[in-house]
Design a protein around this motif. Structure first.
Motif, PDB file in Angstrom:
ATOM      1  N   ARG B  97       0.803  -1.226   0.000  1.00 50.16           N
ATOM      2  CA  ARG B  97       0.000   0.000   0.000  1.00 50.16           C
ATOM      3  C   ARG B  97       0.833   1.271   0.000  1.00 50.16           C
ATOM      4  O   ARG B  97       0.279   2.365   0.027  1.00 50.16           O
ATOM      5  CB  ARG B  97      -0.886   0.028   1.245  1.00 50.16           C
ATOM      6  CG  ARG B  97      -2.057  -0.890   1.126  1.00 50.16           C
ATOM      7  CD  ARG B  97      -3.093  -0.523   2.163  1.00 50.16           C
ATOM      8  NE  ARG B  97      -3.943  -1.659   2.411  1.00 50.16           N
ATOM      9  CZ  ARG B  97      -4.293  -2.063   3.609  1.00 50.16           C
ATOM     10  NH1 ARG B  97      -3.866  -1.409   4.674  1.00 50.16           N
ATOM     11  NH2 ARG B  97      -5.054  -3.103   3.764  1.00 50.16           N
ATOM     12  N   GLY B  98       2.156   1.126   0.015  1.00 47.40           N
ATOM     13  CA  GLY B  98       2.995   2.321  -0.003  1.00 47.40           C
ATOM     14  C   GLY B  98       3.217   2.924   1.369  1.00 47.40           C
ATOM     15  O   GLY B  98       3.852   3.965   1.496  1.00 47.40           O
ATOM     16  N   VAL B  99       2.655   2.283   2.417  1.00 49.68           N
ATOM     17  CA  VAL B  99       2.845   2.812   3.772  1.00 49.68           C
ATOM     18  C   VAL B  99       4.317   2.685   4.182  1.00 49.68           C
ATOM     19  O   VAL B  99       4.890   3.596   4.777  1.00 49.68           O
ATOM     20  CB  VAL B  99       1.919   2.086   4.774  1.00 49.68           C
ATOM     21  CG1 VAL B  99       2.176   2.556   6.194  1.00 49.68           C
ATOM     22  CG2 VAL B  99       0.463   2.315   4.401  1.00 49.68           C
ATOM     23  N   ASP B 101       6.911   2.782   2.201  1.00 51.58           N
ATOM     24  CA  ASP B 101       7.656   3.839   1.524  1.00 51.58           C
ATOM     25  C   ASP B 101       7.469   5.176   2.225  1.00 51.58           C
ATOM     26  O   ASP B 101       8.397   5.963   2.328  1.00 51.58           O
ATOM     27  CB  ASP B 101       7.210   3.961   0.057  1.00 51.58           C
ATOM     28  CG  ASP B 101       7.995   3.013  -0.831  1.00 51.58           C
ATOM     29  OD1 ASP B 101       9.005   2.455  -0.352  1.00 51.58           O
ATOM     30  OD2 ASP B 101       7.595   2.828  -1.993  1.00 51.58           O
ATOM     31  N   ARG B 102       6.256   5.419   2.678  1.00 57.89           N
ATOM     32  CA  ARG B 102       6.018   6.679   3.378  1.00 57.89           C
ATOM     33  C   ARG B 102       6.878   6.757   4.635  1.00 57.89           C
ATOM     34  O   ARG B 102       7.481   7.778   4.913  1.00 57.89           O
ATOM     35  CB  ARG B 102       4.536   6.813   3.716  1.00 57.89           C
ATOM     36  CG  ARG B 102       4.278   7.840   4.784  1.00 57.89           C
ATOM     37  CD  ARG B 102       2.900   8.405   4.701  1.00 57.89           C
ATOM     38  NE  ARG B 102       2.888   9.591   3.872  1.00 57.89           N
ATOM     39  CZ  ARG B 102       1.800  10.131   3.357  1.00 57.89           C
ATOM     40  NH1 ARG B 102       0.642   9.574   3.553  1.00 57.89           N
ATOM     41  NH2 ARG B 102       1.877  11.217   2.648  1.00 57.89           N
ATOM     42  N   PHE B 103       6.939   5.635   5.392  1.00 59.85           N
ATOM     43  CA  PHE B 103       7.796   5.610   6.576  1.00 59.85           C
ATOM     44  C   PHE B 103       9.243   5.873   6.181  1.00 59.85           C
ATOM     45  O   PHE B 103       9.965   6.593   6.854  1.00 59.85           O
ATOM     46  CB  PHE B 103       7.707   4.252   7.294  1.00 59.85           C
ATOM     47  CG  PHE B 103       6.377   3.990   7.954  1.00 59.85           C
ATOM     48  CD1 PHE B 103       5.627   5.021   8.494  1.00 59.85           C
ATOM     49  CD2 PHE B 103       5.882   2.696   8.043  1.00 59.85           C
ATOM     50  CE1 PHE B 103       4.406   4.776   9.106  1.00 59.85           C
ATOM     51  CE2 PHE B 103       4.661   2.444   8.652  1.00 59.85           C
ATOM     52  CZ  PHE B 103       3.921   3.482   9.176  1.00 59.85           C
ATOM     53  N   ARG B 104       9.663   5.258   5.070  1.00 58.54           N
ATOM     54  CA  ARG B 104      11.060   5.380   4.664  1.00 58.54           C
ATOM     55  C   ARG B 104      11.397   6.788   4.218  1.00 58.54           C
ATOM     56  O   ARG B 104      12.550   7.197   4.266  1.00 58.54           O
ATOM     57  CB  ARG B 104      11.377   4.379   3.546  1.00 58.54           C
ATOM     58  CG  ARG B 104      11.411   2.926   4.048  1.00 58.54           C
ATOM     59  CD  ARG B 104      11.629   1.957   2.907  1.00 58.54           C
ATOM     60  NE  ARG B 104      12.879   2.237   2.231  1.00 58.54           N
ATOM     61  CZ  ARG B 104      12.998   2.496   0.948  1.00 58.54           C
ATOM     62  NH1 ARG B 104      11.944   2.494   0.168  1.00 58.54           N
ATOM     63  NH2 ARG B 104      14.163   2.747   0.416  1.00 58.54           N
ATOM     64  N   ALA B 105      10.404   7.540   3.739  1.00 55.74           N
ATOM     65  CA  ALA B 105      10.662   8.910   3.295  1.00 55.74           C
ATOM     66  C   ALA B 105      10.617   9.882   4.469  1.00 55.74           C
ATOM     67  O   ALA B 105      10.814  11.075   4.300  1.00 55.74           O
ATOM     68  CB  ALA B 105       9.654   9.316   2.230  1.00 55.74           C
TER      69      ALA B 105
END
Lengths: 321, 271
Positions: B97-99, B101-105
């Motif tokens: 869900r891209g969650v 990636d959001r944490f990683r950014a």
């Protein structure tokens, strides 16, 4: 660090995934405080560019600075200064809107009380205060997008990256997102957005970079790009195949330019060239067709589609220098 | 804040704080969906009752004692092994869900996504063990050899679960989406059943029994039975005779293999 003139500078970015060259030497300069559009079709490399600029992917070659920091060597500093809103709303569906924002605030290293206060400010600011206690799964598409935007704004980032922010949204939600982007830009945030829609870039961006096959193939203001691409066109659709030649002749004289003829669809189109504007050119064409006794099933003004933009730009590319 | 987070101590402090934030996230999930939590906790109880009362009548337990008391330690361990699915599904869903990636950014410590998940899963497993132990007591299971040895047994169970967190994280990051949980089930179920959890391996065909005795889960089951003072089936293999040692060695080995794999896979998300 002094205020950088360019919020984003990328030089010769390359990134390969297996056999696919997602970025093939991408250059980009985005002046601080502007809205910049990366315009291109699926697979052009827009998302990869955003992933590199937000430190999610390491470039194979080239370098980039965002908000004054190198995306590889200063990745941690970049992460404190950018917000990212991906293609799909990346929020926790089970948690409420408020719980989502408090969690993201804590992950931005805000203290518990500050994180709660910031969550409330953002919920208010993005018109979600009334739905703050409902799980994100119950939000409409537009509300989820706004929550997503809010999560990208926790630290009031210097640069906000929006990857296709309106893909899959209904027209009303899209307008809501556009309004938010304009408001953010008005507040001094630099916004970099990717889109497949010329209209979206046209409405929001002060500068556009057209991306294809991992490179920027054209850039400029929306107006400059459009005039370079030939601008608006008059389009005529006929009922009678026999009238095709006559109509093409009339239109060529009225528009004073070459006419594209699609004989199968009985469709003719010509660029708007006159200095009197779009409406005058349309009136002129209608009058001329009427005068020549050609019956049109449909006639109107049309902006170039992204397909045409690409066809034209890539045609130019193929001319040997 | 900026200067603090750039010293090693400061980084460690944030890594702990960020992991805790993500553990709290998992706890909030349970608080918001108590139904899911209840189903998750009651499922192993149902299996204990079903196995105990449906098959129990026909089962002769080696060394005497009731079948229900025999399978309770087996079910403890099986629940730890099936926990891989929970870890897998959560990690795969966030990644898809891209969650993730959001944490990683975000400026959050990158280890927090994995550590926070692991801590939440261990808490959940401890809660499952508590519920199952309560149910076990009601149907005749007892820890005969005192609290210290019983706690040691629960420690071994959680050690196994800890090792399997990294398997779940690794597979979850490898997966294309949470749908592939079926593939993980195909992996996990033979481990659960081809073991000493429900029957004594010496009742199986020779080679199968040997495989069951060398199964990491069997080591934990056998060691727990011993620590609870329950009858332990005679095992022919070296692994069965050194169950306590193997119940420590297997999880350490699994961790040594899968922790680096999981970390490498997580870092590879940026390539």
């Amino acid at each position: 660090m002094s205020e950088p003139v360019f919020a984003v500078v990328a030089e010769g970015l390359r990134k390969r995934y297996g056999a696919t060259e997602a970025l093939a030497g991408l250059d980009l300069r985005v002046p601080a405080g502007t809205v910049h559009g990366l315009l291109g079709p699926n697979g052009a490399g827009k998302t990869t560019a955003v992933r590199v600029l937000t430190t999610l992917a390491r470039p194979d070659a080239g370098h980039a600075t965002v908000a004054g920091h190198d995306v590889v060597r200063g990745a941690a500093a970049v992460r404190r200064r950018v917000g990212l809103v991906g293609q799909h709303p990346a929020v926790d569906d089970v948690l409420t809107g408020r719980q989502n924002l408090v969690m993201f605030g804590r992950l931005h290293h805000l203290g518990p009380r500050t994180a709660r206060r910031r969550a409330d400010e953002l919920l208010e600011r993005f018109g979600l205060a009334g739905a703050a206690g409902r799980p994100a799964a119950q939000y409409s598409g537009g509300m989820r997008r706004r929550l997503d935007l809010a999560a990208g704004m926790i630290l009031a980032p210097a640069v906000l990256f929006l990857d296709e922010p309106t893909t899959g949204l209904d027209p009303r939600s899209r307008t809501e997102v556009w309004d938010e982007v304009r408001a953010l830009a008005g507040g001094g945030t630099t916004v970099v957005l990717t889109t497949q829609y010329l209209e979206e870039a046209d409405r929001l961006a002060t500068g556009i970079s057209v991306v294809d096959s991992g490179r920027v193939i054209a850039e400029g203001s929306p107006d400059a790009l459009k005039s370079r691409l030939g601008g608006d066109r008059i389009e005529v659709v006929l009922d009678d195949p026999g009238a095709l030649d006559a109509a093409a002749g009339v239109l060529r004289r009225a528009a004073g330019a070459e006419v594209d003829v699609d004989a199968e669809a009985l469709r003719l189109s010509a660029p708007v060239t006159g200095r009197d504007g779009r409406a005058a050119a349309l009136t002129e064409a209608v009058r001329a067709l009427d005068g020549a006794g050609v019956r049109a099933a449909d006639i109107g003004l049309r902006r170039p589609t992204l397909d045409e933009v690409f066809l034209r730009l890539t045609e130019k590319e193929e001319v040997p220098a | 804040m900026t200067t603090l987070s750039e010293t090693p101590i400061g980084r460690l402090r944030w890594a702990v704080a960020d992991s805790r934030t993500l553990t709290v996230r998992a706890l909030l999930h349970w608080a918001r969906r108590p139904g899911d939590l209840a189903v998750g906790l009651l499922f192993p109880v149902m299996v204990v009752l079903m196995m105990g009362y449906v098959f129990g009548g026909q089962m002769d337990v080696p060394g005497g004692g009731g079948y229900r008391a025999f399978i309770v330690p087996g079910m403890f361990a099986m629940t730890m092994v099936f926990g891989v699915e929970t870890t897998f599904a959560a990690i795969a869903a966030d990644a898809a869900r891209g969650v993730t990636d959001r944490f990683r950014a975000m400026p959050a410590a990158s280890s927090a996504v994995i550590v926070g998940r692991g801590a939440a899963d261990l808490l959940y497993s401890a809660a499952s063990l508590a519920v199952m132990a309560g149910c076990g007591l009601l149907i005749g299971w007892r820890a005969h050899d005192g609290a210290a040895r019983a706690l040691a047994a629960f420690g071994l169970l959680l050690l196994l679960r800890f090792a399997l967190v990294w398997v779940g994280v690794y597979l979850g990051l490898l997966a294309k989406g949470p749908e592939s949980v079926t593939a993980v089930q195909i992996l996990v179920w033979p481990i659960g059943f081809l073991s000493s959890a429900l029957v004594a391996p010496d009742t199986m065909p020779g080679w199968l029994g040997a495989a069951a005795e060398w199964n990491p889960m069997s080591a934990t089951v056998t060691a727990c039975r011993d620590l609870f003072g329950a009858p332990v089936p005679d095992g022919g293999s070296w692994a069965a005779q050194h169950a306590a040692l193997m119940a420590v060695a297997w999880p350490l080995l699994i961790t040594a293999v899968f922790f680096p794999l999981a970390v490498r896979r997580y870092r590879a998300l940026g390539r």
